[in-house]
Motif scaffolding. Structure first.
Motif, mmCIF file in Angstrom:
data_model
loop_
_atom_site.group_PDB
_atom_site.id
_atom_site.type_symbol
_atom_site.label_atom_id
_atom_site.label_comp_id
_atom_site.label_asym_id
_atom_site.label_seq_id
_atom_site.Cartn_x
_atom_site.Cartn_y
_atom_site.Cartn_z
ATOM 1 N N LEU A 64 0.728 -1.154 -0.127
ATOM 2 C CA LEU A 64 0.051 -0.039 -0.169
ATOM 3 C C LEU A 64 0.931 1.236 -0.033
ATOM 4 N N VAL A 94 0.893 5.511 -0.825
ATOM 5 C CA VAL A 94 -0.131 6.872 -0.945
ATOM 6 C C VAL A 94 0.936 7.943 -1.624
ATOM 7 N N ARG A 113 4.388 7.787 0.385
ATOM 8 C CA ARG A 113 4.097 7.447 1.669
ATOM 9 C C ARG A 113 4.077 5.676 1.599
ATOM 10 N N ARG A 122 2.820 2.286 3.226
ATOM 11 C CA ARG A 122 2.201 1.972 4.507
ATOM 12 C C ARG A 122 2.369 0.413 4.668
ATOM 13 N N ASP A 123 2.542 -0.311 3.801
ATOM 14 C CA ASP A 123 2.892 -1.717 4.151
ATOM 15 C C ASP A 123 3.925 -2.529 3.124
ATOM 16 N N TYR A 124 5.016 -1.868 2.975
ATOM 17 C CA TYR A 124 6.059 -2.369 2.074
ATOM 18 C C TYR A 124 6.709 -3.794 2.441
ATOM 19 N N ARG A 138 7.012 0.668 6.964
ATOM 20 C CA ARG A 138 6.139 2.009 6.740
ATOM 21 C C ARG A 138 7.644 2.894 6.613
#
Length: 182
Positions: A2, A4, A11, A13-15, A25
């Motif tokens: 995820l 952004v 950004r 969020r869930d790399y 993150r």
């Protein structure tokens, strides 16, 4: 994964890749971005610290707009890992094709012995990733796939462990991916 893509930063969020500067993150500021390739599969962002970060395919158009808005160079680069991982595709290549791939790697500064050693190191994980999982990719395996094999669920646990520490593998894979970059 995820991500952004905001006006002036990205950004994560869930790399998924252990060892990444944004795992799990993190925020990537404009000053940290060297260039990007929104049309790559998956889209790529290359940092000034010689790290390649990925965004989901659906984020490619937003990444392209982000680059345009912020004057980030859009640059298509050869995926050296695609040449290195070619033997693990679900297809066969004639001798002329194999020699052409080896010539590309040699021209990129990879001695024949190193090519063999790199492929030997990743073989167990890539075979498990592509064949044991029944992915059967026959067109392209690249850096994203290697990192997915090390961190994901497609490769068997024992095959993933054959790669060693995931964070160290990440740094090693990035050094190789960026050796030929200008």
């Amino acid at each position: 994964m995820l991500v952004v893509i905001a006006d002036t930063e990205i950004r994560f969020r869930d790399y998924p890749f252990v060892g990444a500067s944004v795992h799990p993150r993190g925020v990537l500021a404009l000053a940290e971005i060297r260039d990007a390739d929104p049309s790559a599969t998956p889209p790529e962002i290359r940092t000034v610290t010689e790290e390649t970060l990925f965004v989901a395919a659906g984020d490619g158009p937003a990444l392209e707009k982000f680059c345009h808005r912020n004057a980030i160079p859009v640059r298509r680069r050869p995926d050296i890992w695609a040449d290195l991982l070619e033997p693990f595709l679900d297809t066969s290549f004639d001798l002329a094709h194999q020699r052409a791939t080896e010539a590309q790697l040699l021209a990129a500064g990879f001695p024949a012995a190193e090519i063999v050693e790199i492929r030997r190191r990743v073989e167990r994980a890539m075979v498990s990733y592509n064949f044991d999982s029944m992915l059967w990719e026959w067109v392209h395996l690249g850096l994203f796939d290697l990192l997915s094999a090390a961190n994901g669920s497609l490769a068997r646990w024992t095959a993933r462990k054959s790669l060693g520490d995931a964070a160290e593998l990440y740094r090693w894979a990035m050094r190789i991916a960026h050796r030929t970059n200008e």
